[in-house]
Design a protein around this motif. Structure first.
Motif, mmCIF file in Angstrom:
data_model
loop_
_atom_site.group_PDB
_atom_site.id
_atom_site.type_symbol
_atom_site.label_atom_id
_atom_site.label_comp_id
_atom_site.label_asym_id
_atom_site.label_seq_id
_atom_site.Cartn_x
_atom_site.Cartn_y
_atom_site.Cartn_z
ATOM 1 N N GLU A 114 0.802 -1.222 0.000
ATOM 2 C CA GLU A 114 0.000 0.000 0.000
ATOM 3 C C GLU A 114 0.838 1.276 0.000
ATOM 4 O O GLU A 114 0.788 2.086 0.918
ATOM 5 C CB GLU A 114 -0.979 -0.027 1.182
ATOM 6 C CG GLU A 114 -2.011 -1.132 1.083
ATOM 7 C CD GLU A 114 -2.890 -1.011 -0.160
ATOM 8 O OE1 GLU A 114 -3.339 0.096 -0.480
ATOM 9 O OE2 GLU A 114 -3.114 -2.049 -0.818
ATOM 10 N N THR A 140 -0.874 4.750 0.572
ATOM 11 C CA THR A 140 -2.219 4.881 0.014
ATOM 12 C C THR A 140 -3.205 5.070 1.159
ATOM 13 O O THR A 140 -2.849 4.939 2.337
ATOM 14 C CB THR A 140 -2.620 3.627 -0.791
ATOM 15 O OG1 THR A 140 -2.717 2.520 0.108
ATOM 16 C CG2 THR A 140 -1.627 3.325 -1.903
ATOM 17 N N ALA A 143 -3.489 2.014 3.581
ATOM 18 C CA ALA A 143 -2.272 1.493 4.216
ATOM 19 C C ALA A 143 -2.466 1.316 5.717
ATOM 20 O O ALA A 143 -2.978 2.179 6.396
ATOM 21 C CB ALA A 143 -1.108 2.439 3.960
ATOM 22 N N GLN A 179 -2.477 -3.918 3.868
ATOM 23 C CA GLN A 179 -3.726 -3.180 3.723
ATOM 24 C C GLN A 179 -4.532 -3.274 5.016
ATOM 25 O O GLN A 179 -4.599 -4.312 5.652
ATOM 26 C CB GLN A 179 -4.525 -3.803 2.568
ATOM 27 C CG GLN A 179 -5.750 -3.039 2.178
ATOM 28 C CD GLN A 179 -6.422 -3.699 0.991
ATOM 29 O OE1 GLN A 179 -6.832 -4.864 1.105
ATOM 30 N NE2 GLN A 179 -6.532 -2.993 -0.107
#
Length: 182
Positions: A114, A140, A143, A179
């Motif tokens: 991520e 991201t 994350a 994630q």
């Protein structure tokens, strides 16, 4: 008043000694750094340009060095490489060779998961997980910053462990930003 001045000096002494200890710890960790495939090093023998070279360590971890043949360098520290070459050149060819080995480029680290631009990046001393993620364009939205793992190879074996964003990385590390689930 005199007692408070002594207290201040004692406090400053402790602070200075603490910084000194941290600096020495950082130097010790780099002095124990083991070379790996992908590291680019410079070998210099004072006054002997034909014995000086720059080389990127290949996957097999050996280089062909003049008068010594194939020499395995992967897994050795810079000091160990200097000693190995010194011993190999000392005697018939040189009486007391002055050998210096430095790292020009560290092997890259890799970051996936991520982050916005996963991939391999050049290692720089002092990189934390957070700084590595910044090089990869940042995290991201999904994350999980508390679920980051590193795979690190040492002495031919790989091990995986969970790290914090403030933990330091090493050359060749594979960082995975997992994630999070909402």
């Amino acid at each position: 008043m005199k007692q408070s001045v002594n207290s201040i000096f004692a406090f400053l002494f402790v602070v200075v000694m603490s910084f000194n200890a941290l600096a020495q710890e950082g130097n010790l960790s780099m002095s124990r750094y083991q070379l790996g495939s992908g590291d680019r090093i410079s070998i210099n023998v004072f006054g002997q340009s034909d014995l000086s070279m720059e080389v990127r360590l290949p996957d097999v971890g050996t280089i062909n060095y003049p008068f010594m043949g194939e020499v395995k360098l992967v897994g050795l520290t810079l000091g160990e490489v200097e000693q190995l070459i010194y011993e190999g050149l000392k005697g018939d060819y040189l009486v007391n060779p002055s050998v210096s080995v430095t790292i020009i480029d560290y092997r890259p680290f890799f970051i996936d998961g991520e982050v916005k631009r996963p991939g391999g990046y050049p290692y720089q001393p002092g990189l934390s997980v957070n700084k590595a993620a910044a090089l990869a364009g940042g995290y991201t939205e999904r994350a999980a910053r508390d679920k980051i793992t590193i795979v690190r190879e040492k002495d031919g074996t790989s091990r995986s462990f969970t790290v914090r964003v403030s933990d330091m990385i090493q050359p060749g590390d594979i960082i995975t930003v997992n994630q999070r689930f909402f």
